[in-house]
Design an enzyme around this catalytic site. Structure first.
Site, PDB file in Angstrom:
ATOM      1  N   GLU A  49      29.449  44.405  36.820  1.00 50.82           N
ATOM      2  CA  GLU A  49      30.321  43.755  37.805  1.00 50.82           C
ATOM      3  C   GLU A  49      31.759  43.944  37.333  1.00 50.82           C
ATOM      4  OE1 GLU A  49      31.508  39.183  38.794  1.00 50.82           O
ATOM      5  OE2 GLU A  49      29.356  39.616  38.680  1.00 50.82           O
ATOM      6  N   ASP A  60      37.971  31.343  38.385  1.00 50.46           N
ATOM      7  CA  ASP A  60      37.755  31.827  37.021  1.00 50.46           C
ATOM      8  C   ASP A  60      38.219  30.820  35.976  1.00 50.46           C
ATOM      9  OD1 ASP A  60      36.674  34.214  37.847  1.00 50.46           O
ATOM     10  OD2 ASP A  60      38.612  35.228  37.939  1.00 50.46           O
TER      11      ASP A  60
END
Length: 269
Positions: A49, A60
């Site tokens: 990924e 994140d």
């Protein structure tokens, strides 16, 4: 069928889950990120990924944010990400891109879909794009034969799960915990329940992300999910290393540990 679909089918036939390893494009450098992702594949990671670094990554955690900041400070751009995707896809591993939506809009949705497909990418994971607002991406992904992976969470209603999976292709991304990404000491108790709910509404493979950092945790998640998605723990091996060579050695070791973990038990699918 997409190459990611083939990877999930092969793993299921082998009685195990798929290991998905995440790394920001251009971290610590463009060439360094290619070396890192190649090392992950060689150590047993099934799917890579590639995250497009972004200045406002709301989902994140601090590890991925720091790595993305390093990549951005180094001048990495979306065009660099496509070159990285092409290089990593040359290893034979399926490569999926994870991105917030703004960089794709800036690049041009159809143009990005065209160029991602040409680079050998399999599709996009889009954490901040919901199906109701994705008409342009749905059309572009259809036109260029790309997968599209939307996220679901433990708070998603049954109706929301059903609607979301109807627009997914390749696999569904189940976030195991509420909040930002990052390795944790324990995997989420909510994840098995969410996967079970997804099994009721789709036959697509289910990948579980957010929180996995050890081989034992990977084995636990592999007991009920089709895919185990790991990012922060792998990225930290490079962040904490004094140099790239040392970081690659540590990255290979953790990748191998995680790969062994997903092979310990079947997916339960």
């Amino acid at each position: 069928m997409s190459r990611i679909g083939v990877a999930f089918d092969k793993a299921r036939a082998d009685g195990r889950a798929v290991l998905v390893g995440c790394m920001p494009a251009g971290f610590p450098t463009v060439e360094g990120s290619i070396a890192a992702m190649t090392a992950m594949v060689e150590a047993g990671v099934d799917v890579i990924e590639v995250e497009i670094p972004y200045s406002d990554p709301v989902m994140d955690g601090p590890v991925i944010q720091k790595a993305s900041d390093i990549a951005l400070a180094g001048g990495v751009r979306t065009a660099d990400t496509l070159r990285i995707v092409e290089a990593v896809a040359a290893t034979g591993a399926p490569v999926v891109t994870m991105t917030y939506w703004n960089p794709i809009e800036q690049y041009g949705v159809d143009a990005f879909a065209r160029d991602l497909a040409a680079a050998g990418g399999t599709g996009l994971i889009t954490p901040d794009l919901i199906p109701e607002e994705a008409d342009e991406w749905l059309a572009a992904s259809d036109a260029h034969g790309l997968d599209r992976t939307f996220l679901v969470s433990p708070s998603s209603t049954d109706a929301r799960l059903r609607m979301t999976v109807e627009h997914c292709r390749g696999f569904v991304y189940a976030t195991a915990i509420m909040g930002v990404t990052g390795a944790r000491s324990q995997t989420s108790d909510a994840a098995p329940v969410l996967v079970s709910r997804l099994r009721e509404v789709t036959e697509l493979p289910v990948g579980v992300g957010l929180g996995v950092g050890t081989g034992a945790q990977a084995a636990t998640v592999a007991g009920y999910a089709d895919g185990v998605i790991v990012g922060s723990a792998l990225i930290r091996r490079l962040l904490d290393a004094p140099d790239l060579g040392t970081g690659l050695t540590a990255l290979r070791a953790l990748s191998a540990e995680l790969a062994e973990g997903v092979r310990t038990v079947g997916s339960g699918a």
